[in-house]
Design an enzyme around this catalytic site. Structure first.
Site, PDB file in Angstrom:
ATOM      1  N   ILE A 101      41.963  38.424  39.937  1.00  0.00           N
ATOM      2  CA  ILE A 101      43.205  37.798  40.394  1.00  0.00           C
ATOM      3  C   ILE A 101      44.405  38.612  39.915  1.00  0.00           C
ATOM      4  CG2 ILE A 101      43.250  36.228  38.408  1.00  0.00           C
ATOM      5  CD1 ILE A 101      44.420  34.066  40.336  1.00  0.00           C
ATOM      6  N   CYS A 102      45.494  38.513  40.674  1.00  0.00           N
ATOM      7  CA  CYS A 102      46.779  39.128  40.331  1.00  0.00           C
ATOM      8  C   CYS A 102      46.668  40.650  40.400  1.00  0.00           C
ATOM      9  CB  CYS A 102      47.263  38.619  38.986  1.00  0.00           C
ATOM     10  SG  CYS A 102      49.003  38.956  38.638  1.00  0.00           S
ATOM     11  N   ALA A 103      46.890  41.344  39.317  1.00  0.00           N
ATOM     12  CA  ALA A 103      46.796  42.805  39.294  1.00  0.00           C
ATOM     13  C   ALA A 103      45.355  43.286  39.084  1.00  0.00           C
ATOM     14  CB  ALA A 103      47.683  43.369  38.192  1.00  0.00           C
ATOM     15  N   TYR A 122      48.414  40.692  43.569  1.00  0.00           N
ATOM     16  CA  TYR A 122      49.846  40.469  43.388  1.00  0.00           C
ATOM     17  C   TYR A 122      50.627  41.425  44.293  1.00  0.00           C
ATOM     18  CZ  TYR A 122      54.077  39.023  41.043  1.00  0.00           C
ATOM     19  OH  TYR A 122      55.305  38.487  40.774  1.00  0.00           O
ATOM     20  N   GLY A 149      42.337  36.795  44.098  1.00  0.00           N
ATOM     21  CA  GLY A 149      43.478  35.886  44.146  1.00  0.00           C
ATOM     22  C   GLY A 149      44.776  36.646  43.973  1.00  0.00           C
TER      23      GLY A 149
END
Length: 182
Positions: A101-103, A122, A149
């Site tokens: 998720i994210c980075a 992200y 995510g």
């Protein structure tokens, strides 16, 4: 019982990490947190967490899912861990769930699992994962055994997607209802 490992590196994103661990455990998944740099790992917001194990003691064969939370420099620290990358490769090759998720999809990129896969991360970080097919403005993307995510706001959906894959949609729905999500 299904098992997941959530990797912890200094600079991890608090919400993405702790809420994912919480939701997986609510869903009956046996979660192990694995620290990259020792027992105590410090989040990007200076919250200290005691990991269950050292990443050096983690074997992909022992888990049904491997999870990389984001945050900076947490995602970079995960990407720079040869052991984390190795476990991700082994898990993916064995058909297990590989999630970030994210980075943190940058870690999946380094492990070679995003090649040709649809994914999200992200916004603005997609240049760190050039081999996949980035999907913008989507909270969660699943392509086969790869689940990604977009960031902190996507955490509940991300974690519930993991529960659904590991324990079934009915359990995920029960967890969501109990948390007043749905």
């Amino acid at each position: 019982m299904k098992k997941a490992v959530v990797f912890l590196a200094n600079g991890f994103e608090d919400i993405e990490t702790l809420a994912t661990v919480d939701i997986l455990r609510r869903g009956g998944v046996d979660v192990t947190t694995a620290g990259v740099t020792g027992d105590t790992v410090t989040s990007s917001h200076k919250v200290q967490v005691l990991s269950d194990k050292s990443v050096s003691n983690i074997n992909a064969a022992d888990f049904d899912a491997v999870v990389c939370p984001g945050g900076m420099p947490g995602a970079t620290n995960l990407r720079d861990s040869d052991k984390v990358v190795s476990v991700i490769k082994e898990a993916y090759d064995a058909g297990k769930i590989v999630a970030a998720i994210c980075a943190a999809p940058m870690v999946l990129e380094k492990a070679g699992v995003l090649q040709g896969k649809n994914f999200t991360m992200y916004p603005g970080m997609e240049s760190h994962a050039p081999s996949g097919n980035y999907k913008n403005n989507v909270y969660v993307v699943q392509d086969g055994s790869v689940i990604t995510g977009a960031g902190p706001a996507a955490t509940f959906e991300f974690a519930l997607t993991l529960v659904s894959n590991l324990q079934g949609k009915e359990i995920a729905d029960q967890v969501a209802q109990g948390m007043l999500i749905k």
